[in-house]
Scaffold this motif. Structure first.
Motif, PDB file in Angstrom:
ATOM      1  N   ALA A 142     -19.065  36.374  41.136  1.00 25.32           N
ATOM      2  CA  ALA A 142     -20.459  35.905  41.119  1.00 25.32           C
ATOM      3  C   ALA A 142     -20.667  34.845  40.039  1.00 25.32           C
ATOM      4  O   ALA A 142     -21.309  33.822  40.285  1.00 25.32           O
ATOM      5  N   VAL A 143     -20.128  35.066  38.859  1.00 22.06           N
ATOM      6  CA  VAL A 143     -20.271  34.095  37.771  1.00 22.06           C
ATOM      7  C   VAL A 143     -19.546  32.799  38.122  1.00 22.06           C
ATOM      8  O   VAL A 143     -20.095  31.701  37.964  1.00 22.06           O
ATOM      9  N   GLU A 150     -16.200  41.614  41.449  1.00 19.67           N
ATOM     10  CA  GLU A 150     -17.377  41.022  42.096  1.00 19.67           C
ATOM     11  C   GLU A 150     -18.257  40.297  41.088  1.00 19.67           C
ATOM     12  O   GLU A 150     -18.807  39.232  41.384  1.00 19.67           O
ATOM     13  N   GLN A 151     -18.399  40.851  39.875  1.00 16.15           N
ATOM     14  CA  GLN A 151     -19.171  40.163  38.843  1.00 16.15           C
ATOM     15  C   GLN A 151     -18.486  38.857  38.434  1.00 16.15           C
ATOM     16  O   GLN A 151     -19.147  37.828  38.260  1.00 16.15           O
ATOM     17  N   LEU A 152     -17.177  38.900  38.299  1.00 17.48           N
ATOM     18  CA  LEU A 152     -16.443  37.691  37.935  1.00 17.48           C
ATOM     19  C   LEU A 152     -16.560  36.633  39.029  1.00 17.48           C
ATOM     20  O   LEU A 152     -16.754  35.446  38.739  1.00 17.48           O
ATOM     21  N   CYS A 183     -26.494  34.504  41.712  1.00 19.15           N
ATOM     22  CA  CYS A 183     -25.502  34.795  42.746  1.00 19.15           C
ATOM     23  C   CYS A 183     -25.331  36.311  42.839  1.00 19.15           C
ATOM     24  O   CYS A 183     -25.081  36.977  41.833  1.00 19.15           O
ATOM     25  N   ARG A 184     -25.482  36.826  44.038  1.00 17.80           N
ATOM     26  CA  ARG A 184     -25.260  38.256  44.299  1.00 17.80           C
ATOM     27  C   ARG A 184     -24.062  38.373  45.227  1.00 17.80           C
ATOM     28  O   ARG A 184     -24.041  37.760  46.292  1.00 17.80           O
ATOM     29  N   PRO A 230     -17.453  49.859  39.603  1.00 19.76           N
ATOM     30  CA  PRO A 230     -18.901  50.033  39.456  1.00 19.76           C
ATOM     31  C   PRO A 230     -19.329  51.474  39.771  1.00 19.76           C
ATOM     32  O   PRO A 230     -18.696  52.159  40.581  1.00 19.76           O
ATOM     33  N   THR A 253     -16.146  44.989  33.219  1.00 16.78           N
ATOM     34  CA  THR A 253     -16.694  44.204  34.322  1.00 16.78           C
ATOM     35  C   THR A 253     -15.898  44.523  35.583  1.00 16.78           C
ATOM     36  O   THR A 253     -15.039  45.392  35.577  1.00 16.78           O
ATOM     37  N   ASN A 254     -16.209  43.848  36.670  1.00 18.66           N
ATOM     38  CA  ASN A 254     -15.482  44.091  37.917  1.00 18.66           C
ATOM     39  C   ASN A 254     -15.260  42.760  38.642  1.00 18.66           C
ATOM     40  O   ASN A 254     -15.884  41.748  38.304  1.00 18.66           O
TER      41      ASN A 254
END
Length: 154
Positions: free
Chosen positions: A55-56, A51-53, A84-85, A38, A48-49
């Motif tokens: 969060a999903v 943390e995003q994965l 979700c954060r 990021p 993507t990263n």
């Protein structure tokens, strides 16, 4: 097999090459993503990263748990969203850690109903169970945190 599971129902398998600036894919081919650091961490690529994965995955699993609880209590959670954060940062002793915030927006539930469902889903969701005691998690309804001392009613 882990002691707390009676049976493994599904196993996901993924391969990553290149770490945070690499490429990841599931072995079955259903997920295929480029990974980038990021901007906030000195990167800025198009991928993507982790943390995003996370969060999903956490939001999807948590909402499924919430739907199951809502159905059992005859509540209408349709049209709801889980935001979700996932935060990432240094732990202060050489490593890094995560934080999670899960926020419910549910147009057909009262705040009290939403808070009850969030607390109950947090007890049921596999991501919540896997991270409990390991990371800070904040649950909220429409941005208002649940009381830290709230316990799931019997």
């Amino acid at each position: 097999m882990p002691e707390h599971l009676q049976k493994i129902l599904y196993t996901a398998e993924a391969v990553v090459e290149g770490g945070r600036e690499g490429h990841g894919r599931s072995v079955d081919g259903r997920l295929d993503v480029d990974l980038s650091i990021p901007e906030a961490m000195g990167g800025g690529g198009p991928g993507t990263n982790p943390e995003q994965l996370f969060a999903v995955g956490h939001a999807a699993c948590f909402q499924s748990a919430l739907f199951a609880v809502a159905t059992g209590r005859k509540l209408d959670a349709s049209g709801s969203q889980i935001i979700c954060r996932v935060g990432f940062g240094p732990t202060g002793h050489g490593g890094f850690g995560l934080t999670v915030a899960l926020d419910l927006h549910a147009p057909f539930l009262t705040r009290e109903q939403g808070a009850d469902l969030m607390a109950r889903a947090h007890e049921r969701c596999p991501y919540s169970n896997a991270t409990r005691g390991n990371i800070d998690v904040v649950l909220s309804v429409d941005g208002v945190p649940l009381a830290a001392t709230a316990k799931v009613p019997s």
